[in-house]
Design an enzyme around this catalytic site. Sequence first.
Site, PDB file in Angstrom:
ATOM      1  N   TYR A   1       1.181  -5.575   7.983  1.00 40.42           N
ATOM      2  CA  TYR A   1       0.173  -5.878   7.007  1.00 40.42           C
ATOM      3  C   TYR A   1       0.402  -5.535   5.511  1.00 40.42           C
ATOM      4  O   TYR A   1       0.243  -6.588   4.814  1.00 40.42           O
ATOM      5  CB  TYR A   1      -0.949  -5.027   7.438  1.00 40.42           C
ATOM      6  CG  TYR A   1      -2.028  -5.018   8.568  1.00 40.42           C
ATOM      7  CD1 TYR A   1      -1.719  -6.293   9.548  1.00 40.42           C
ATOM      8  CD2 TYR A   1      -3.360  -4.542   8.509  1.00 40.42           C
ATOM      9  CE1 TYR A   1      -2.439  -6.442  10.388  1.00 40.42           C
ATOM     10  CE2 TYR A   1      -4.285  -5.208   9.482  1.00 40.42           C
ATOM     11  CZ  TYR A   1      -3.843  -5.883  10.404  1.00 40.42           C
ATOM     12  OH  TYR A   1      -4.711  -6.295  11.466  1.00 40.42           O
TER      13      TYR A   1
ATOM     14  N   GLU B   1      -7.675   0.812  15.039  1.00 39.69           N
ATOM     15  CA  GLU B   1      -6.716   1.937  14.523  1.00 39.69           C
ATOM     16  C   GLU B   1      -7.398   2.969  14.235  1.00 39.69           C
ATOM     17  O   GLU B   1      -6.748   4.381  14.427  1.00 39.69           O
ATOM     18  CB  GLU B   1      -6.215   1.407  13.077  1.00 39.69           C
ATOM     19  CG  GLU B   1      -4.939   2.181  12.400  1.00 39.69           C
ATOM     20  CD  GLU B   1      -4.068   1.398  11.454  1.00 39.69           C
ATOM     21  OE1 GLU B   1      -4.742   0.409  11.130  1.00 39.69           O
ATOM     22  OE2 GLU B   1      -3.401   2.144  10.684  1.00 39.69           O
TER      23      GLU B   1
ATOM     24  N   ASN C   1      -7.431   8.256   2.360  1.00 39.91           N
ATOM     25  CA  ASN C   1      -8.588   9.249   2.310  1.00 39.91           C
ATOM     26  C   ASN C   1      -9.327   8.792   1.216  1.00 39.91           C
ATOM     27  O   ASN C   1     -10.845   8.877   1.304  1.00 39.91           O
ATOM     28  CB  ASN C   1      -8.144  10.477   2.433  1.00 39.91           C
ATOM     29  CG  ASN C   1      -7.744  10.913   3.731  1.00 39.91           C
ATOM     30  OD1 ASN C   1      -7.257  10.159   4.715  1.00 39.91           O
ATOM     31  ND2 ASN C   1      -7.477  12.270   3.914  1.00 39.91           N
ATOM     32  N   GLU C   2      -8.936   8.175  -0.035  1.00 42.39           N
ATOM     33  CA  GLU C   2      -9.671   8.016  -1.139  1.00 42.39           C
ATOM     34  C   GLU C   2     -10.695   6.761  -0.622  1.00 42.39           C
ATOM     35  O   GLU C   2     -11.742   6.571  -0.893  1.00 42.39           O
ATOM     36  CB  GLU C   2      -8.923   7.405  -2.400  1.00 42.39           C
ATOM     37  CG  GLU C   2      -8.353   8.886  -2.881  1.00 42.39           C
ATOM     38  CD  GLU C   2      -7.046   9.184  -2.307  1.00 42.39           C
ATOM     39  OE1 GLU C   2      -6.622   8.361  -1.490  1.00 42.39           O
ATOM     40  OE2 GLU C   2      -6.809  10.308  -2.483  1.00 42.39           O
TER      41      GLU C   2
HETATM   42  C1  LIG Z   1       4.351   6.560   6.421  1.00 45.31           C
HETATM   43  C2  LIG Z   1       3.484   5.177   6.331  1.00 45.31           C
HETATM   44  C3  LIG Z   1       3.733   4.522   7.278  1.00 45.31           C
HETATM   45  C4  LIG Z   1       2.868   3.301   7.105  1.00 45.31           C
HETATM   46  N1  LIG Z   1       3.149   2.130   8.112  1.00 45.31           N
HETATM   47  C5  LIG Z   1       2.560   1.080   8.102  1.00 45.31           C
HETATM   48  C6  LIG Z   1       2.990  -0.061   8.848  1.00 45.31           C
HETATM   49  O1  LIG Z   1       3.430   0.245   9.815  1.00 45.31           O
HETATM   50  N2  LIG Z   1       2.308  -1.344   8.592  1.00 45.31           N
HETATM   51  C7  LIG Z   1       1.799  -1.467   7.404  1.00 45.31           C
HETATM   52  O2  LIG Z   1       1.189  -2.716   7.456  1.00 45.31           O
HETATM   53  N3  LIG Z   1       1.257  -0.580   6.697  1.00 45.31           N
HETATM   54  C8  LIG Z   1       1.844   0.743   6.720  1.00 45.31           C
HETATM   55  N4  LIG Z   1       1.587   1.506   5.875  1.00 45.31           N
HETATM   56  C9  LIG Z   1       1.150   1.122   4.620  1.00 45.31           C
HETATM   57  C10 LIG Z   1      -0.292   1.809   4.102  1.00 45.31           C
HETATM   58  O3  LIG Z   1      -1.252   1.281   5.196  1.00 45.31           O
HETATM   59  C11 LIG Z   1      -0.461   1.743   2.830  1.00 45.31           C
HETATM   60  O4  LIG Z   1       0.259   2.566   2.129  1.00 45.31           O
HETATM   61  C12 LIG Z   1      -2.031   2.232   2.306  1.00 45.31           C
HETATM   62  O5  LIG Z   1      -2.803   1.165   2.773  1.00 45.31           O
HETATM   63  C13 LIG Z   1      -2.133   2.260   0.884  1.00 45.31           C
HETATM   64  O6  LIG Z   1      -1.682   1.316   0.072  1.00 45.31           O
HETATM   65  P1  LIG Z   1      -0.615   1.406  -1.069  1.00 45.31           P
HETATM   66  O7  LIG Z   1       0.597   2.317  -0.442  1.00 45.31           O
HETATM   67  O8  LIG Z   1      -0.313   0.229  -1.536  1.00 45.31           O
HETATM   68  O9  LIG Z   1      -1.242   2.145  -2.042  1.00 45.31           O
HETATM   69  P2  LIG Z   1      -2.499   1.751  -3.134  1.00 45.31           P
HETATM   70  O10 LIG Z   1      -3.326   0.708  -2.475  1.00 45.31           O
HETATM   71  O11 LIG Z   1      -1.824   1.203  -4.272  1.00 45.31           O
HETATM   72  O12 LIG Z   1      -2.880   2.889  -3.528  1.00 45.31           O
HETATM   73  C14 LIG Z   1      -2.505   4.093  -4.510  1.00 45.31           C
HETATM   74  C15 LIG Z   1      -3.650   4.988  -4.660  1.00 45.31           C
HETATM   75  O13 LIG Z   1      -4.778   4.504  -5.190  1.00 45.31           O
HETATM   76  C16 LIG Z   1      -5.450   4.870  -4.437  1.00 45.31           C
HETATM   77  N5  LIG Z   1      -6.816   3.784  -4.485  1.00 45.31           N
HETATM   78  C17 LIG Z   1      -6.428   2.453  -4.388  1.00 45.31           C
HETATM   79  N6  LIG Z   1      -7.797   1.802  -4.128  1.00 45.31           N
HETATM   80  C18 LIG Z   1      -8.749   2.578  -4.432  1.00 45.31           C
HETATM   81  C19 LIG Z   1     -10.040   2.523  -4.672  1.00 45.31           C
HETATM   82  N7  LIG Z   1     -10.483   1.238  -4.511  1.00 45.31           N
HETATM   83  N8  LIG Z   1     -10.590   3.267  -4.875  1.00 45.31           N
HETATM   84  C20 LIG Z   1     -10.267   4.720  -4.980  1.00 45.31           C
HETATM   85  N9  LIG Z   1      -8.839   4.762  -4.646  1.00 45.31           N
HETATM   86  C21 LIG Z   1      -8.155   4.049  -4.622  1.00 45.31           C
HETATM   87  C22 LIG Z   1      -5.376   5.002  -2.899  1.00 45.31           C
HETATM   88  O14 LIG Z   1      -6.157   5.959  -2.112  1.00 45.31           O
HETATM   89  C23 LIG Z   1      -3.975   5.677  -3.397  1.00 45.31           C
HETATM   90  O15 LIG Z   1      -4.115   7.169  -3.595  1.00 45.31           O
HETATM   91  C24 LIG Z   1       2.368   3.072   5.694  1.00 45.31           C
HETATM   92  C25 LIG Z   1       2.366   3.762   4.881  1.00 45.31           C
HETATM   93  C26 LIG Z   1       2.917   4.997   5.028  1.00 45.31           C
HETATM   94  C27 LIG Z   1       2.853   6.057   3.999  1.00 45.31           C
END
Ligand SMILES: Cc1cc2nc3c(=O)[nH]c(=O)nc-3n(C[C@H](O)[C@H](O)[C@H](O)COP(=O)(O)OP(=O)(O)OC[C@H]3O[C@@H](n4cnc5c(N)ncnc54)[C@H](O)[C@@H]3O)c2cc1C
Length: 398
Positions: free
Chosen positions: A128, A244, A384-385
Amino acid sequence: MDLNFTPDELAFRQEVREFVAQNLPADLRHKVLNGLILSSEDYIRWQKILHAKGWGGPGWRKEFGGPGWTAVQQYIFDEEIAAAGAPRAIPFGLKMVAPVIMQYGSPAQQQRFLPKILSADEWWCQGYSEPGAGSDLASLKTRAVREGDHYIVNGQKTWTTQGQYADWIFCLVRTDTEVKPQRGISFLLIDMKTPGITVRPIITMDGAHEVNEVWFENVKVPVENRIGEENAGWTYAKFLLGHERTNIAGIGIAKRELARLKRIASLEQKNGKPLIRDPLFAARIAQVEIDLTALEITNLRVLSAEAERRAPGPEASILKIKGTEIQQAITELLVQAVGQYALPLRREAMAAGYQGDAVGPFYATPLAANYLNMRKLSIYGGSNEIQKNIISQMILGL
Ligand SMILES: Cc1cc2nc3c(=O)[nH]c(=O)nc-3n(C[C@H](O)[C@H](O)[C@H](O)COP(=O)(O)OP(=O)(O)OC[C@H]3O[C@@H](n4cnc5c(N)ncnc54)[C@H](O)[C@@H]3O)c2cc1C
């Protein structure tokens, strides 16, 4: 609403408990109860044991080879196997893509993929997230262009958990760039052995290789591997995310880890007094236990609503936030309970610690790495946000 288990449910709990006591291999139990790293073979071995019993897919309907359990039975099962120290089910096949294939896949896809998920003969990963498309998933850019009876896929996925073991990846790809982002996404099942796929490790701050980047360069995917309609992938993606978050509170695991914390805090210290007799530390353990009990009751209320055929709604977000905060708090207390033995932060030391042969007591060596690893809980599965946004919009009406 009745939050007590029925006599049948209590008998079921006993049945699960006895089965696990007799069939969970001692070496797997040892690894799980002590926070050591499990290999892919460990997960597969346990899944095959459950599959032989007919319990391989706790959430699966009977027509697809599942036991046809209720939500409460699944909860009891999860709690019992976690308490006994069984490996958790790897969710990507069993709990994520399988429900999508059951709901939206063709009969041919169901026959091809579901049995091998259940028997752990094929390992799946989730494609994803992309750089720049995590919380804002609909902005994903991995492109799939139709050429006859194939798609040609180009792009990059990231954070792909256990992609290094995977036989298959389920991917969200962009098939239309001219429409609203959500309307131009398709859901593809891609064989990881297809030429043009490269998996690169991401080493996380605990020194572990759990997540990866997956690159696609002119990867040819048969159209028959698309789930449902072209450009309707967002519907399937949201359906999957709902699954999920099922049982996302992780109460069974939190209870097991709380018991581990109490075991370690009850050990005799050099000064002769176990840490658990320190009123300040005991109060912190008690606070976590109170929070966990409150969460358990909330979870039972959600399950009771499900039993009355009301779909789990935004309350899953409450369970996710509280459940992950509690699990993280326990790993913090575990580190504090072992003091300086949780200090080594060099990658080699942590790698050694994970295997249980670093300096210090055996039970202490994996704790710093566990603590660091568990920071992920509040990020994945919808951060969590983002869960707080859902609560504010759907429950508080803000
Ligand atoms: C250990 C680990 C395993 C994972 N495994 C998978 C996997 O197998 N497959 C897969 O597809 N993905 C996987 N993920 C990805 C995971 O789903 C994303 O990391 C998650 O959705 C957050 O996206 P991002 O890392 O791009 O952070 P961002 O979306 O860039 O967010 C950065 C920060 O901003 C905050 N934020 C963003 N938007 C908002 C909003 N609208 N309001 C308030 N706060 C906001 C977030 O909470 C976060 O603190 C994994 C992540 C981790 C850490």
